[in-house]
Design an enzyme around this catalytic site. Structure first.
Site, mmCIF file in Angstrom:
data_model
loop_
_atom_site.group_PDB
_atom_site.id
_atom_site.type_symbol
_atom_site.label_atom_id
_atom_site.label_comp_id
_atom_site.label_asym_id
_atom_site.label_seq_id
_atom_site.Cartn_x
_atom_site.Cartn_y
_atom_site.Cartn_z
ATOM 1 N N GLU A 16 0.841 -1.196 0.000
ATOM 2 C CA GLU A 16 0.000 0.000 0.000
ATOM 3 C C GLU A 16 0.874 1.242 0.000
ATOM 4 O O GLU A 16 1.876 1.309 0.718
ATOM 5 C CB GLU A 16 -0.905 0.034 1.240
ATOM 6 C CG GLU A 16 -1.770 1.299 1.305
ATOM 7 C CD GLU A 16 -2.589 1.392 2.570
ATOM 8 O OE1 GLU A 16 -3.607 0.691 2.652
ATOM 9 O OE2 GLU A 16 -2.190 2.153 3.487
ATOM 10 N N ALA A 50 -11.045 10.645 2.788
ATOM 11 C CA ALA A 50 -12.482 10.947 2.738
ATOM 12 C C ALA A 50 -12.734 12.445 2.649
ATOM 13 O O ALA A 50 -11.885 13.268 3.009
ATOM 14 C CB ALA A 50 -13.174 10.370 3.966
ATOM 15 N N GLY A 107 -14.835 5.080 5.332
ATOM 16 C CA GLY A 107 -13.995 6.245 5.589
ATOM 17 C C GLY A 107 -14.145 6.705 7.019
ATOM 18 O O GLY A 107 -15.144 6.413 7.688
ATOM 19 N N ASP A 108 -13.155 7.409 7.508
ATOM 20 C CA ASP A 108 -13.199 7.920 8.885
ATOM 21 C C ASP A 108 -14.229 9.035 9.010
ATOM 22 O O ASP A 108 -14.282 9.940 8.167
ATOM 23 C CB ASP A 108 -11.824 8.449 9.298
ATOM 24 C CG ASP A 108 -10.770 7.349 9.328
ATOM 25 O OD1 ASP A 108 -11.142 6.197 9.614
ATOM 26 O OD2 ASP A 108 -9.597 7.646 9.052
ATOM 27 N N GLN A 173 -6.979 -4.645 8.661
ATOM 28 C CA GLN A 173 -6.253 -3.575 9.327
ATOM 29 C C GLN A 173 -4.998 -4.192 9.931
ATOM 30 O O GLN A 173 -4.930 -5.404 10.171
ATOM 31 C CB GLN A 173 -7.143 -3.001 10.429
ATOM 32 C CG GLN A 173 -6.506 -1.903 11.255
ATOM 33 C CD GLN A 173 -7.477 -1.396 12.308
ATOM 34 O OE1 GLN A 173 -8.246 -0.496 12.061
ATOM 35 N NE2 GLN A 173 -7.469 -2.010 13.484
#
Length: 290
Positions: A16, A50, A107-108, A173
């Site tokens: 990533e 986001a 998204g957060d 995660q």
């Protein structure tokens, strides 16, 4: 190529990266990708902030560049604040770029008031993408439970909803205790979640980094890891090397236990990725095509 196909033939290893926050630093990410290309990754994912984060416009460009290097790319897509029209526009752009893989996220949630959009959960976005394009849809999962979920059982039930909505691949995660991952896998099997799960591993190279992650994601720190931090936190080079070694130990164990794949959170640091790759590349198993 849809990345879910790769799991049929081998234990997958992917990376990533994220777009630099400052536009003046964008060129650095392409240098990182060129270094990662030398490691022959199965795919590289690109994060996407986001609610209109300033570096979001670079996400699709970077994902497209990864494709041009002959590597499969995965673009993150959080749904908070997006309308259905917004998503349709983004899907059309991805089609033009021939990007087939989307990591669909909620998204957060930001503090204070914000534009709600048409999607409440990642499962809503997954279902919408499934109905509006021929994409490989990937979902995030949380071995210790999502920070907003009351317990792991409820979280696995929510994960089952994502899979039923159209997710054909999962990425976890980060976690620092492999037993947490193995227990999570058992719960997924009991919930009849039968898609490939990549274990997300982040080599922790400084104390500030992990303190931020634990506050944002609720990741628990094993005693072994705490001792490493206490011993090396004031020696940056030693802490870096210890963090890499800890991640390698995790990955070696996961590979030996037959994990579907490893997703390495590189933090745009190709040196760390290279050191991990050198240690584990020969351990990854090829599978015989049935």
């Amino acid at each position: 190529m849809k990345t879910t196909e790769i799991f049929k033939y081998k234990q997958v290893f992917s990376y990533e990266v994220f777009p630099p926050k400052k536009s003046s630093n964008v060129s650095t990410i392409y240098k990182t990708i060129e270094e990662l290309k030398k490691l022959a990754p199965d795919s590289i994912s690109v994060t996407y902030g986001a609610l209109g984060a300033k570096n979001n416009e670079e996400t699709f460009k970077i994902a497209s560049a990864i494709k041009s290097y002959g590597i499969e790319s995965i673009t993150h897509l959080p749904c908070i604040g997006l309308t259905k029209e917004d998503v349709l526009e983004k899907l059309e752009e991805l089609k033009k770029l021939r990007i087939e893989n989307i990591l669909a996220l909620r998204g957060d949630l930001p503090e204070g008031d914000y534009k709600k959009g048409d999607f409440t959960y990642a499962s809503d976005l997954i279902r919408f993408i499934k109905e509006n394009g021929n994409f490989n849809i990937i979902a995030a999962c949380y071995p210790e439970g999502h920070i907003d979920c009351k317990n792991i059982v409820e979280d696995v039930k929510n994960l089952k909803i994502k899979v039923d909505a159209g997710a054909s691949q999962l990425m976890t995660q980060l976690f620092l205790d492999n037993n947490v991952f193995y227990n999570f896998k058992e719960k997924c099997e009991l919930a009849d979640i039968n898609v490939p799960i990549e274990a997300g591993i982040m080599p922790v190279v400084n104390k500030k980094q992990i303190e931020k992650m634990t506050s944002l994601c609720g990741v628990k720190l094993p005693k072994k890891f705490i001792k490493i931090m206490e011993r090396y936190e004031h020696n940056p080079v030693a802490m870096r090397d210890a963090g890499i070694a800890y991640a390698i130990d995790q990955i070696v164990d996961l590979i030996a236990q037959g994990v579907d794949g490893i997703h390495l959170y590189t933090m745009n640091n190709s040196y760390i990725a290279r050191k991990v790759h050198e240690a584990v590349a020969n351990l990854l198993l090829e599978k015989k095509a049935s």
